[in-house]
Enzyme design. Structure first.
Site, PDB file in Angstrom:
ATOM      1  CB  CYS A   1       4.982   3.964  10.501  1.00  0.00           C
ATOM      2  SG  CYS A   1       3.888   2.882   9.729  1.00  0.00           S
TER       3      CYS A   1
ATOM      4  CG  HIS B   1       1.008  -6.783   5.314  1.00  0.00           C
ATOM      5  ND1 HIS B   1       1.261  -6.594   6.943  1.00  0.00           N
ATOM      6  CD2 HIS B   1       1.158  -5.614   4.479  1.00  0.00           C
ATOM      7  CE1 HIS B   1       1.664  -5.145   6.804  1.00  0.00           C
ATOM      8  NE2 HIS B   1       1.865  -4.823   5.572  1.00  0.00           N
TER       9      HIS B   1
ATOM     10  CB  ALA C   1      -0.877   0.021   1.345  1.00  0.00           C
ATOM     11  CB  THR C   2       4.153   2.030   1.568  1.00  0.00           C
ATOM     12  OG1 THR C   2       3.844   1.989   2.666  1.00  0.00           O
ATOM     13  CG2 THR C   2       5.181   3.112   1.380  1.00  0.00           C
TER      14      THR C   2
ATOM     15  CD  GLN D   1      -5.058  -1.076   9.017  1.00  0.00           C
ATOM     16  OE1 GLN D   1      -5.781  -2.073   9.514  1.00  0.00           O
ATOM     17  NE2 GLN D   1      -3.945  -0.985   9.283  1.00  0.00           N
TER      18      GLN D   1
ATOM     19  CB  THR E   1       9.469  -9.820 -12.150  1.00  0.00           C
ATOM     20  OG1 THR E   1      10.396  -9.779 -13.195  1.00  0.00           O
ATOM     21  CG2 THR E   1       8.713 -11.205 -12.318  1.00  0.00           C
TER      22      THR E   1
ATOM     23  CG  ASN F   1      -2.577   3.415  10.349  1.00  0.00           C
ATOM     24  OD1 ASN F   1      -3.419   4.448  10.176  1.00  0.00           O
ATOM     25  ND2 ASN F   1      -1.511   3.455  10.424  1.00  0.00           N
TER      26      ASN F   1
ATOM     27  CB  SER G   1      -2.159  -3.487   2.453  1.00  0.00           C
ATOM     28  OG  SER G   1      -1.157  -4.100   3.142  1.00  0.00           O
TER      29      SER G   1
END
Lengths: 91, 541
Positions: B465, B341, B211-212, B319, B379, B291, B339
């Site tokens: 973060c 994960h 997502a970043t 989220q 890739t 988040n 995202s």
């Protein structure tokens, strides 16, 4: 094969296999989740009467059983040395 | 490095010191977060690393032993007696030879271990099953209540991913053989699964590294593409750091950014947002679910306003996807970041949604072979992407079941804590909230000591973060939470795999620790006696 309507015995056997496979997971959270999800999944589909949907649910359950069997093996091979705090017996 | 707490309050130069109107204006145009500390903006000249600048210094030849991880084999001591100072290149060469000799000799004594084994477990504890890390000893792996930081990979997702690590390892961009064809088919199937959960066309989904990266492409890519006509961005003060840092980067390039304040409950004022949009606004970026505090913003309304004004609407839905229902057409979303994960998928993968009608154009951040229609070269990692697709499909199937269960668990947690403690504040709106995120502040308790006592529960205070810095979280500051309450905030993250027993244990541990700390706290004693802390005249000693 997926069109065959399962008998009551087959459904119960699938349920028992799912619960037994769930109990074999080494990870506490996954084990509890697998058990809970199997029970809730069967409970939710208890009222199904239409034969095609019953057959579809049964084949879905069988594929989930295969996935659970494989993953129980993978998780046990890579089980961490220390168990979760929830499983450690406190005095 | 200056400790925030060691600076007396009168000396802290902050926006709070300015007059109220100046303060608001200052906060509306200043990025709420400090620059990310990793690399400076201009890398040259960079100081040489130690091993090149001083390869033969005594400190490097005779290092002091690490008390936690003492070396099994002592390091190779190399004494070089040279009358002349070694030139740079020779020194580098010598250092390389020392390193190789150092590596070979231990290898002859010990079997070679894989990188995975080397990186995995801490050194085994002497007696029973104890985990000792960073000076903390606990009897087992902590119970995990930090689902906003990351989520465990669902076994069904892992099952979908493994074949692509074992036998189907082809590059999806190889067009000439079976390996490539089957990988490409898997990637396209995953793309359809991701598109299905957001109500989009598969052609509008692009896979990124997370997502970043998607946020970077959305914010910087859109504004760079429209840089001639559009010079303004509207965002909020509670966005994720990657969005805020991208906006700071744009500010340094000469764009203008408005950071909208949020109300006390964390929701953005939609009328203020509508007022902030100018004719030269290129992008409005508001995250769907925060988040840190779990607040759900009114995305549908903001999307409607942006459509009326003809401005692109970007939302960071990392989220939100798989947890609340998202439909890009109903909410008029132009760009969206997803995202992997956060929805029980693998780490290292994410997706970017770019609307096709009307077409949203971005300047690519990753240049290369033109993969993903030129938007993101590189890739495509088939196993990760397949995992993300499986996670999205699962999330769609399980959303109702999970939401019901997680809401019940959140109530259990909140009721359990508030029934036995007073002075508990929920940060953020309770109604407009994703139920899996509960951010609590405990009054009259010191935050770090509370976390030290909660070592058997894996929770977070502030987002992952920002946990490296000592500053109170910028999101809580934007909510207007006072500094002492911001320091004691704890974020409980509940997820698909959390059990009732874990919630009960977490409640028990939290309550015990808070009570213990309050017992020791003289401030709490004064509060119990009825003294109002804010109006105390402290004596000068």
């Amino acid at each position: 094969m997926s069109g065959a309507v399962p008998s009551r015995a087959e459904v119960l056997s699938l349920f028992r296999s799912l619960l037994r496979t769930a109990a074999r997971f080494t990870d506490y959270n996954i084990r509890e989740y697998a058990r809970r999800r199997a029970i809730d999944g069967f409970r939710q589909r208890r009222g199904l009467s239409d034969p095609s949907s019953v057959a579809a649910a049964f084949s879905d359950g069988k594929s989930q059983l295969e996935i659970a069997r494989r993953q129980a093996v993978v998780y046990s091979v890579y089980a961490p040395r220390v168990k979760s705090v929830m499983e450690v017996k406190t005095v | 490095m200056l400790l925030w707490r060691s600076v007396p309050s009168w000396a802290r130069l902050s926006a709070n010191a300015l007059a109220p109107t100046n303060q608001q204006q200052h906060r509306a145009t200043t990025c709420p977060v400090s620059p990310s500390p990793c690399w400076p903006a201009h890398p040259f000249p960079r100081a040489l690393p130690d091993r090149l600048a001083a390869p033969l210094s005594p400190r490097r030849l005779f290092p002091s032993p690490n008390p936690i991880y003492p070396r099994a084999n002592p390091p190779l001591r190399l004494l070089v007696l040279s009358p002349l100072p070694l030139p740079m290149a020779a020194a580098k060469h010598l250092a390389a030879r020392v390193l190789r000799a150092h590596l070979l000799l231990p290898a002859l004594r010990r079997p070679l271990s894989t990188a995975a084994a080397a990186a995995a477990e801490p050194p085994p504890a002497a007696a029973d099953d104890l985990v000792t890390m960073k000076g903390v000893r606990i009897s087992g792996r902590p119970l995990y209540l930090d689902m906003q930081a990351t989520t465990p990979v669902d076994p069904r997702v892992l099952d979908a991913m493994l074949p692509f690590y074992l036998s189907r390892y082809g590059n999806p961009h190889s067009r000439t053989h079976l390996y490539g064809w089957e990988s490409e088919a898997a990637v396209e199937a995953a793309r359809e699964q991701v598109a299905a959960i957001i109500g989009a066309n598969p052609k509008e989904v692009f896979f990124t590294s997370g997502a970043t990266e998607s946020n970077n492409v959305s914010v910087k890519g859109v504004m760079h593409f429209y840089r001639d006509k559009k010079r303004h961005v509207v965002t909020t003060q509670t966005e994720h750091k990657c969005v805020l840092d991208s906006c700071r980067h744009l500010q340094q390039e000469g764009f203008e950014v408005t950071y909208l304040p949020v109300r006390k409950d964390g929701l953005v004022d939609v009328d203020r947002l509508a007022d902030a949009i100018r004719p030269d606004t290129g992008l409005v970026s508001v995250m769907a679910v925060n988040n840190e505090i779990g607040v759900v913003q009114p995305i549908a309304e903001i999307g409607r306003i942006c459509k009326e004004k003809g401005v692109l609407f970007h939302t960071d839905a990392a989220q939100a996807v798989g947890k609340i229902p998202i439909d890009v057409d109903k909410m008029n979303i132009g760009l969206m970041s997803i995202s992997g994960h956060k929805i029980y998928g693998p780490k290292g993968v994410g997706a970017l949604y770019l609307r096709r009608r009307p077409r949203v154009r971005v300047e690519p951040q990753m240049s290369g072979g033109g993969q993903e229609r030129g938007v993101r070269s590189g890739t495509v990692p088939t196993p990760l992407v397949v995992g993300m697709g499986a996670a999205c499909e699962l999330a769609m199937k399980e959303m109702e079941y999970d939401t019901k269960r997680i809401t019940a668990l959140q109530e259990r947690l909140l009721n359990g804590v508030t029934a036995r403690l007073d002075g508990v504040v929920v940060n953020g709106s309770i109604e407009h909230r994703y139920s899996g995120n509960l951010n609590l502040s405990f009054a009259y308790v010191e935050g770090e000591s509370l976390l030290m006592g909660l070592k058997e529960v894996a929770v977070s205070s502030g987002s992952a973060c920002t946990s490296a810095s000592l500053e109170p979280s910028y999101v809580l500051r934007a909510l207007g939470v006072e500094e002492d309450m911001a320091h004691t905030s704890i974020r409980f993250g509940i997820g698909r795999f959390t059990t009732e027993a874990e919630i009960d244990r977490a409640v028990e541990l939290t309550v015990k620790q808070v009570e213990k700390l309050r017992e020791m706290s003289p401030l709490y004693e004064m509060v119990k006696e009825g003294i109002d802390i804010k109006n105390i005249q402290w004596a000068q000693h």
